[in-house]
Write a protein that holds these residues in place. Structure first.
Motif, PDB file in Angstrom:
ATOM      1  N   LEU A  15       0.828  -1.206   0.000  1.00 55.91           N
ATOM      2  CA  LEU A  15       0.000   0.000   0.000  1.00 55.91           C
ATOM      3  C   LEU A  15       0.865   1.261   0.000  1.00 55.91           C
ATOM      4  O   LEU A  15       0.586   2.225  -0.728  1.00 55.91           O
ATOM      5  N   MET A  16       1.930   1.249   0.794  1.00 56.85           N
ATOM      6  CA  MET A  16       2.829   2.407   0.836  1.00 56.85           C
ATOM      7  C   MET A  16       3.581   2.559  -0.483  1.00 56.85           C
ATOM      8  O   MET A  16       3.861   3.692  -0.908  1.00 56.85           O
ATOM      9  N   ALA A  17       3.927   1.448  -1.130  1.00 54.74           N
ATOM     10  CA  ALA A  17       4.590   1.535  -2.434  1.00 54.74           C
ATOM     11  C   ALA A  17       3.681   2.196  -3.455  1.00 54.74           C
ATOM     12  O   ALA A  17       4.132   3.004  -4.286  1.00 54.74           O
ATOM     13  N   TRP A  18       2.380   1.862  -3.398  1.00 51.98           N
ATOM     14  CA  TRP A  18       1.438   2.558  -4.291  1.00 51.98           C
ATOM     15  C   TRP A  18       1.410   4.048  -3.979  1.00 51.98           C
ATOM     16  O   TRP A  18       1.382   4.885  -4.886  1.00 51.98           O
ATOM     17  N   GLY A  19       1.412   4.391  -2.684  1.00 46.14           N
ATOM     18  CA  GLY A  19       1.449   5.804  -2.310  1.00 46.14           C
ATOM     19  C   GLY A  19       2.705   6.500  -2.808  1.00 46.14           C
ATOM     20  O   GLY A  19       2.661   7.663  -3.227  1.00 46.14           O
ATOM     21  N   ILE A  20       3.829   5.775  -2.792  1.00 49.12           N
ATOM     22  CA  ILE A  20       5.079   6.347  -3.293  1.00 49.12           C
ATOM     23  C   ILE A  20       4.968   6.651  -4.784  1.00 49.12           C
ATOM     24  O   ILE A  20       5.418   7.699  -5.255  1.00 49.12           O
ATOM     25  N   THR A  21       4.361   5.722  -5.540  1.00 50.31           N
ATOM     26  CA  THR A  21       4.207   5.964  -6.978  1.00 50.31           C
ATOM     27  C   THR A  21       3.343   7.196  -7.240  1.00 50.31           C
ATOM     28  O   THR A  21       3.643   7.990  -8.132  1.00 50.31           O
ATOM     29  N   LEU A  22       2.290   7.362  -6.443  1.00 49.75           N
ATOM     30  CA  LEU A  22       1.401   8.512  -6.625  1.00 49.75           C
ATOM     31  C   LEU A  22       2.115   9.816  -6.284  1.00 49.75           C
ATOM     32  O   LEU A  22       2.031  10.802  -7.031  1.00 49.75           O
ATOM     33  N   VAL A  23       2.824   9.819  -5.150  1.00 44.84           N
ATOM     34  CA  VAL A  23       3.513  11.050  -4.716  1.00 44.84           C
ATOM     35  C   VAL A  23       4.615  11.421  -5.707  1.00 44.84           C
ATOM     36  O   VAL A  23       4.745  12.596  -6.096  1.00 44.84           O
ATOM     37  N   THR A  24       5.421  10.452  -6.121  1.00 45.54           N
ATOM     38  CA  THR A  24       6.498  10.761  -7.059  1.00 45.54           C
ATOM     39  C   THR A  24       5.944  11.241  -8.403  1.00 45.54           C
ATOM     40  O   THR A  24       6.509  12.157  -9.015  1.00 45.54           O
TER      41      THR A  24
ATOM     42  N   ILE B 259      -1.433   4.785 -16.978  1.00 50.85           N
ATOM     43  CA  ILE B 259      -0.509   4.093 -17.887  1.00 50.85           C
ATOM     44  C   ILE B 259       0.794   3.766 -17.161  1.00 50.85           C
ATOM     45  O   ILE B 259       1.350   2.664 -17.298  1.00 50.85           O
ATOM     46  N   HIS B 260       1.277   4.737 -16.372  1.00 54.07           N
ATOM     47  CA  HIS B 260       2.502   4.525 -15.592  1.00 54.07           C
ATOM     48  C   HIS B 260       2.312   3.388 -14.593  1.00 54.07           C
ATOM     49  O   HIS B 260       3.189   2.513 -14.441  1.00 54.07           O
ATOM     50  N   LEU B 261       1.164   3.353 -13.901  1.00 55.84           N
ATOM     51  CA  LEU B 261       0.897   2.322 -12.912  1.00 55.84           C
ATOM     52  C   LEU B 261       0.767   0.948 -13.574  1.00 55.84           C
ATOM     53  O   LEU B 261       1.250  -0.060 -13.044  1.00 55.84           O
ATOM     54  N   GLN B 262       0.132   0.905 -14.729  1.00 58.02           N
ATOM     55  CA  GLN B 262       0.004  -0.356 -15.458  1.00 58.02           C
ATOM     56  C   GLN B 262       1.372  -0.891 -15.869  1.00 58.02           C
ATOM     57  O   GLN B 262       1.643  -2.090 -15.782  1.00 58.02           O
TER      58      GLN B 262
ATOM     59  N   GLY C 210       6.245  -4.546 -14.569  1.00 57.58           N
ATOM     60  CA  GLY C 210       7.697  -4.454 -14.453  1.00 57.58           C
ATOM     61  C   GLY C 210       8.329  -3.475 -15.412  1.00 57.58           C
ATOM     62  O   GLY C 210       9.554  -3.504 -15.596  1.00 57.58           O
ATOM     63  N   ASP C 211       7.529  -2.604 -16.008  1.00 52.31           N
ATOM     64  CA  ASP C 211       8.038  -1.624 -16.976  1.00 52.31           C
ATOM     65  C   ASP C 211       8.037  -0.248 -16.329  1.00 52.31           C
ATOM     66  O   ASP C 211       6.981   0.302 -16.002  1.00 52.31           O
ATOM     67  N   LEU C 212       9.226   0.314 -16.111  1.00 53.50           N
ATOM     68  CA  LEU C 212       9.358   1.646 -15.508  1.00 53.50           C
ATOM     69  C   LEU C 212       9.343   2.754 -16.542  1.00 53.50           C
ATOM     70  O   LEU C 212       9.497   3.927 -16.186  1.00 53.50           O
ATOM     71  N   GLY C 213       9.151   2.407 -17.798  1.00 51.36           N
ATOM     72  CA  GLY C 213       9.132   3.419 -18.843  1.00 51.36           C
ATOM     73  C   GLY C 213      10.459   3.518 -19.567  1.00 51.36           C
ATOM     74  O   GLY C 213      11.440   2.840 -19.236  1.00 51.36           O
ATOM     75  N   MET C 214      10.489   4.397 -20.559  1.00 52.41           N
ATOM     76  CA  MET C 214      11.679   4.618 -21.370  1.00 52.41           C
ATOM     77  C   MET C 214      12.329   5.941 -20.980  1.00 52.41           C
ATOM     78  O   MET C 214      11.658   6.971 -20.921  1.00 52.41           O
TER      79      MET C 214
END
Length: 340
Positions: free
Chosen positions: A17-26, A72-75, A80-84
């Motif tokens: 849950l905190m990791a999801w929060g980290i993705t949102l905050v960042t 899209i970023h969360l998906q 396992g894809d952090l983007g390009m």
């Protein structure tokens, strides 16, 4: 189910849950940074062509609403894809797999030195309270906390490399030797696994100065915390009772005093290790250490949004893992701590 297992399951679910929060905050903070990533990556001349700007935004998904960009970023993260990376034109995960081990090696060496020296100095200062050695160690710890790390790094590089030529220069190994065959990404470990003692000696030599510079603040911090924790335990009744029974001083120190004093020390050490991982930017820049700090700095200056979010996610996950390990160690070291 064992109480420890229940505790671990709860903490892992909370960590997710905190990791999801980290993705949102960042994601939110990264997109609130002033500046135009198009201008940072294409330059002012390309900005004059609306077709080029529109094509670049479409390629990187910047033409969509923010909520859709986040989904899209969360998906991608779930897959396992952090983007390009817009800077290196490689997957962010591939970049981080290259740079994170270098920072882990540097921060790991620094925290190891900090634990050995910081805890040792703190115990000595507590056992010799108000004596000359205690005052000297307290002054040294205050200096370690007060001296800016970047200034100390510049001074160490100038004195020990440029003037005295006692330590190797910048980088992780000598250029003539090359890197060891990659297994873990840690040059000292990979060199040992490959049986390349020349590369190991070079990697260890390059690691000494930046690790000591990075460790100085943590040594001062741990010295002060250890001294306070040991002094507090030394005044407890069970320590007096152990002395009255005639137990050897070494037994009292290791079985009674240190075991009780380690709980706050481990807390500080865990937070310090996380800070070392996220605070190596200036040290890596001065010693040309190819770590995640350098990668994060270059990504921030070029507004490489996927790379910045990837670094933020990695640092956040490192903090979560460290906190989980620290909580488990509480119960291992001190039976009074009830994990359930």
């Amino acid at each position: 189910m064992h109480p420890l297992a229940r505790f671990l399951i709860r903490r892992i679910l909370l960590a997710v849950l905190m990791a999801w929060g980290i993705t949102l905050v960042t994601f939110v903070l990264t997109n609130l940074v002033p500046g135009d990533p198009v201008a940072a990556n294409l330059g002012q001349r390309a900005l004059g062509d609306p077709a080029i700007v529109a094509q670049w935004r479409a390629e990187h998904g910047l033409d969509k609403p923010l909520w859709q960009q986040y989904l899209i970023h969360l998906q991608g993260l779930v897959q396992g894809d952090l983007g390009m990376s817009q800077q290196s034109h490689r997957p962010v995960g591939q970049d981080l797999a290259e740079f994170v081990p270098a920072t882990l090696e540097l921060a790991g060496a620094a925290i190891l030195v900090s634990l050995v020296l910081g805890v040792g100095f703190g115990v000595v200062a507590a056992l010799r309270r108000d004596r000359l050695s205690d005052h000297a160690l307290r002054v040294l710890s205050l200096i370690g906390i007060s001296v800016p790390t970047f200034w100390l790094a510049l001074l160490a590089f100038y004195v020990f490399f440029y003037r005295l030529q006692l330590t190797p220069g910048s980088g992780r190994v000598d250029v003539a030797l090359g890197l060891a065959p990659p297994v873990t990404g840690l040059q000292t470990v990979d060199a040992l696994l490959a049986g390349r003692w020349d590369i190991f000696a070079s990697a260890a030599g390059h690691l000494v100065t930046p690790a000591l510079v990075l460790a100085l603040y943590t040594i001062g911090l741990l010295t002060r915390f250890t001294r306070s924790a040991v002094l507090e335990v030394l005044g407890q009744d069970y320590v007096r009772a152990a002395r009255a029974k005639g137990l050897p001083g070494r037994t009292i120190l290791f079985r009674y005093v240190l075991r009780s004093a380690l709980v706050p020390i481990i807390t500080v050490a865990g937070l310090a290790f996380g800070s070392l991982l996220s605070g190596t930017v200036l040290v890596e820049a001065i010693f040309a250490w190819p770590g995640v700090g350098q990668y994060a700095y270059k990504s921030a200056t070029t507004l490489d949004l996927p790379a910045v979010m990837g670094v933020g996610l990695v640092v956040g996950i490192v903090y979560l893992v460290i906190n989980l390990i620290v909580d488990v160690l509480y119960g291992v070291i001190d039976p009074r701590v009830r994990l359930q």
